[in-house]
Design a protein around this motif. Structure first.
Motif, PDB file in Angstrom:
ATOM      1  N   TYR A 139     -36.739 -33.767  10.053  1.00  0.00           N
ATOM      2  CA  TYR A 139     -35.521 -33.221  10.666  1.00  0.00           C
ATOM      3  C   TYR A 139     -34.973 -34.200  11.716  1.00  0.00           C
ATOM      4  N   PHE A 147     -38.026 -27.498  21.953  1.00  0.00           N
ATOM      5  CA  PHE A 147     -39.446 -27.803  21.783  1.00  0.00           C
ATOM      6  C   PHE A 147     -40.198 -27.881  23.118  1.00  0.00           C
ATOM      7  N   PHE A 185     -33.499 -30.869  20.765  1.00  0.00           N
ATOM      8  CA  PHE A 185     -34.845 -30.821  20.194  1.00  0.00           C
ATOM      9  C   PHE A 185     -35.657 -31.967  20.796  1.00  0.00           C
ATOM     10  N   GLN A 218     -34.407 -37.055  18.779  1.00  0.00           N
ATOM     11  CA  GLN A 218     -33.352 -36.385  17.995  1.00  0.00           C
ATOM     12  C   GLN A 218     -32.082 -36.218  18.833  1.00  0.00           C
ATOM     13  N   ASP A 224     -28.807 -27.170   8.861  1.00  0.00           N
ATOM     14  CA  ASP A 224     -29.751 -27.062   9.970  1.00  0.00           C
ATOM     15  C   ASP A 224     -29.010 -26.830  11.296  1.00  0.00           C
ATOM     16  N   HIS A 283     -40.565 -22.581   7.116  1.00  0.00           N
ATOM     17  CA  HIS A 283     -41.411 -23.616   7.715  1.00  0.00           C
ATOM     18  C   HIS A 283     -41.385 -23.604   9.246  1.00  0.00           C
TER      19      HIS A 283
HETATM   20  C1  GLC Z   1     -34.295 -26.371  12.400  1.00  0.00           C
HETATM   21  C2  GLC Z   1     -35.417 -26.694  11.439  1.00  0.00           C
HETATM   22  C3  GLC Z   1     -36.621 -27.060  12.227  1.00  0.00           C
HETATM   23  C4  GLC Z   1     -36.303 -28.304  13.031  1.00  0.00           C
HETATM   24  C5  GLC Z   1     -35.085 -28.063  13.927  1.00  0.00           C
HETATM   25  C6  GLC Z   1     -34.547 -29.352  14.457  1.00  0.00           C
HETATM   26  O1  GLC Z   1     -34.505 -25.236  13.125  1.00  0.00           O
HETATM   27  O2  GLC Z   1     -35.628 -25.609  10.578  1.00  0.00           O
HETATM   28  O3  GLC Z   1     -37.743 -27.283  11.416  1.00  0.00           O
HETATM   29  O4  GLC Z   1     -37.393 -28.647  13.844  1.00  0.00           O
HETATM   30  O5  GLC Z   1     -34.031 -27.470  13.211  1.00  0.00           O
HETATM   31  O6  GLC Z   1     -33.912 -30.071  13.441  1.00  0.00           O
END
Ligand code: GLC
Length: 585
Positions: free
Chosen positions: A95, A180, A203, A207, A239, A370
């Motif tokens: 991702y 996160f 995130f 990213q 996403d 996931h």
């Molecule tokens: C979404 C995805 C996840 C990822 C996040 C950042 O929620 O499902 O797995 O970590 O976006 O891209």
């Protein structure tokens, strides 16, 4: 059935009634048909790194998927959605995309993708890919150019760079936190070696968020959509579809405690929570982006779809993503987050049908993916466990696995009777539980690292799935390598140990999908059946009567009605605890 989905693909098949309606706000006309495939589809999520590994490096890949597609044909699904397989440093399991138009060598090549897509279409299975537009990898050339070009440049304007606060810019531009864990801003070093601007990352710090107010960004993504549409994909799962536009001025924001980490999960009754107004989620401006994408998809033949990952509440707000000139589907996370409890389920089902039908969209249903604890475990956890925190050996409320599996089978049996489109996550058809006892050193989710192990994160639902009980890595990889260790007891859950075995979870899923298709439940209309105790949820969908017992007291089944299937034994004529039955209405 064979599907061919390229520019020359067939128009809607006979029997589909095309309706031309005028888009709200004077946009392009929208062509809708009442029976497009996605309105009723069962879509199987493949998490490529954990599905099947043909190369033997311990990480699943596209040739591995191609080799195992027949088994999905036998399962009876309509489409697959693949999590990202694009070029990526894999800091967030793909991702974090470094090239949106190529395949990471870990997973194969574009030619491998083409072969996989062609085989899926031969089997009548549509192919949906994952698009990650909120952020790229920090290794993407666009970000590297932005770093090199310096403050004020066009390249910097692709992303969310800002000067810091404080006398020397040493403080982040605002107080936002990463989903996160930890700060959502990272300060860079400028070309002269001095500390410089900060960039936003909702995130991981690898990213960086794009600036979607920038036309240049929008144009790049239109090209990316065209690239995959021209390659014959049937659609995109989008996403973080609620995050791309941030509130003007980037105001400070403190999320309420224990809100769902992907953006504030729905409240227990689906009521609006304060998190819905976070300045980085669900901003009005995101909808313009999807209107533009929908117009592009409408120029392609073959019912291509957009499905929103929008962790927004309440459901009436999620419905904004699937207005007729925007996306086609949105994940129903309020349903996923519902406890196994009849009144709560009834409420969320009513809310879902009302919200989605008010904009002419099908409701979707989902129990696992996931990012969440697998439902064969989650439905029996006895303590609060916010989404994204995961489970490990020291977590509170660890469940009885037998109760979890029984509830999961009952919950899926109910879900697949609901009208609309359903999502299945790889391995749930085997009854796989969350892997709780992963060694700390095996964990890879950035959540685990960014919270110093305070949150276990999502690795437990991502363990490579078992195919053959007596093969190395249970048939996942011929070398026996697996990027996360598989529990020894998964030998009993391997696909070959369940195939053709009456009562196995795999056979339950196969029967559910066959009967769902036969009785056209995806297209159907539900009616609640009253008169049962508070722990029971009962409804008809066409000629099928569904009764689910979420309580502990056994329930008498209607006499004389033919039983189509049940999630646990009902031969004694009573519906035991945590059991769902389908009968002829
Ligand atoms: C979404 C995805 C996840 C990822 C996040 C950042 O929620 O499902 O797995 O970590 O976006 O891209």
């Amino acid at each position: 059935m064979t599907l061919e989905n390229d520019q020359s693909a067939a128009a809607p098949s006979a029997g589909q009634s095309a309706v031309l309606s005028t888009a709200p706000e004077g946009g392009d006309p929208v062509v809708t048909t009442g029976s497009e495939w996605w309105r009723t589809a069962v879509i199987y999520q493949i998490y490529p790194r954990s599905f099947a590994d043909a190369s033997g490096d311990g990480i699943g890949d596209l040739p591995g998927i191609t080799a195992r597609l027949d088994s999905l044909g036998q399962l009876g699904i309509d489409a697959i959605w693949l999590s990202p397989f694009f070029t990526s440093p894999q800091r967030d399991a793909g991702y974090d995309v470094a090239d949106y138009c190529d395949v990471d060598p870990l997973f194969g090549s574009l030619a491998d993708f083409d072969r996989m897509r062609a085989k899926a279409h031969e089997l009548g299975i549509r192919v949906i890919v994952d698009l990650v537009p909120n952020h790229s990898s920090d290794q993407h050339v666009w970000f590297q150019e932005a770093l090199a070009a310096g403050p004020g440049s066009d390249e910097r304007r692709r992303y969310m760079f800002r000067d810091g606060l404080g006398a020397n810019g040493e403080l982040p531009p605002n107080n936002w936190e990463s989903v996160f864990g930890g700060p959502a801003w990272t300060r860079i070093e400028e070309a002269d070696g001095e500390p410089g601007q900060w960039y936003l990352h909702l995130f991981d710090s690898t990213q960086p968020d794009f600036d979607w107010t920038n036309r240049w960004v929008r144009d790049q993504f239109l090209d990316i959509l065209r690239f995959w549409l021209d390659r014959g994909v049937d659609g995109f799962r989008v996403d973080v579809a609620h995050g791309m536009i941030k509130a003007e001025g980037l105001p400070d924001w403190t999320p309420p405690a224990a809100s769902g980490s992907m953006g504030g999960g729905a409240g227990p009754e689906g009521e609006e929570t304060a998190s819905a107004t976070a300045p980085y989620w669900a901003q009005e401006g995101v909808h313009d982006i999807y209107r533009e994408w929908r117009s592009l998809l409408n120029t392609y033949e073959g019912d291509r779809v957009l499905c929103a990952e929008a962790w927004v509440d309440p459901l009436s707000k999620v419905a904004l993503w699937v207005r007729q000139d925007e996306m086609h589907q949105a994940f129903n996370f309020a349903y996923l987050e519902s406890p196994w409890d009849a009144p709560a389920l009834r409420t969320v089902i009513d809310q879902s049908l009302e919200a989605f039908s008010s904009v002419g969209a099908p409701s979707t249903w989902v129990l696992s993916n996931h990012d969440v604890v697998r439902h064969a475990t989650r439905l029996a956890v006895t303590a609060e466990n916010p989404q994204g925190h995961g489970l490990g050996p020291t977590s509170a409320g660890l469940p009885d696995p037998a109760v979890g599996l029984r509830r999961a089978r009952a919950a899926t049996t109910m879900m697949l009777a609901l009208p609309g489109s359903s999502y299945i996550y790889q391995g749930e058809e085997l009854g796989l539980p969350e892997v709780i006892h992963l060694p700390d050193e095996a964990r890879q989710d950035p959540t685990w690292f960014r919270t110093d192990g305070e949150r276990y994160g999502r690795d437990g639902c991502r363990v490579p799935i078992p195919w053959e009980s007596d093969k190395p890595a249970f048939g996942f990889s011929q070398t026996g390598d697996t990027w996360l260790p598989q529990p020894a007891e998964w030998a009993d859950l391997a696909r070959d140990a369940q195939l053709g075995v009456p009562g196995s979870t795999l056979e339950l899923y196969r029967t559910l999908l066959a009967l769902r298709a036969e009785h056209r439940l995806g297209l159907g209309t539900m009616q609640w059946v009253e008169g049962y105790s508070g722990d029971v949820i009962a409804f008809t969908n066409g000629h099928v009567l569904v009764i689910a017992n979420t309580g502990t007291e056994a329930v008498e089944l209607p006499a004389g009605a033919e039983i189509l299937l049940a999630s646990s034994d009902v031969s004694s004529g009573v519906l035991g605890a945590d059991t769902t039955v389908w009968m002829k209405a």
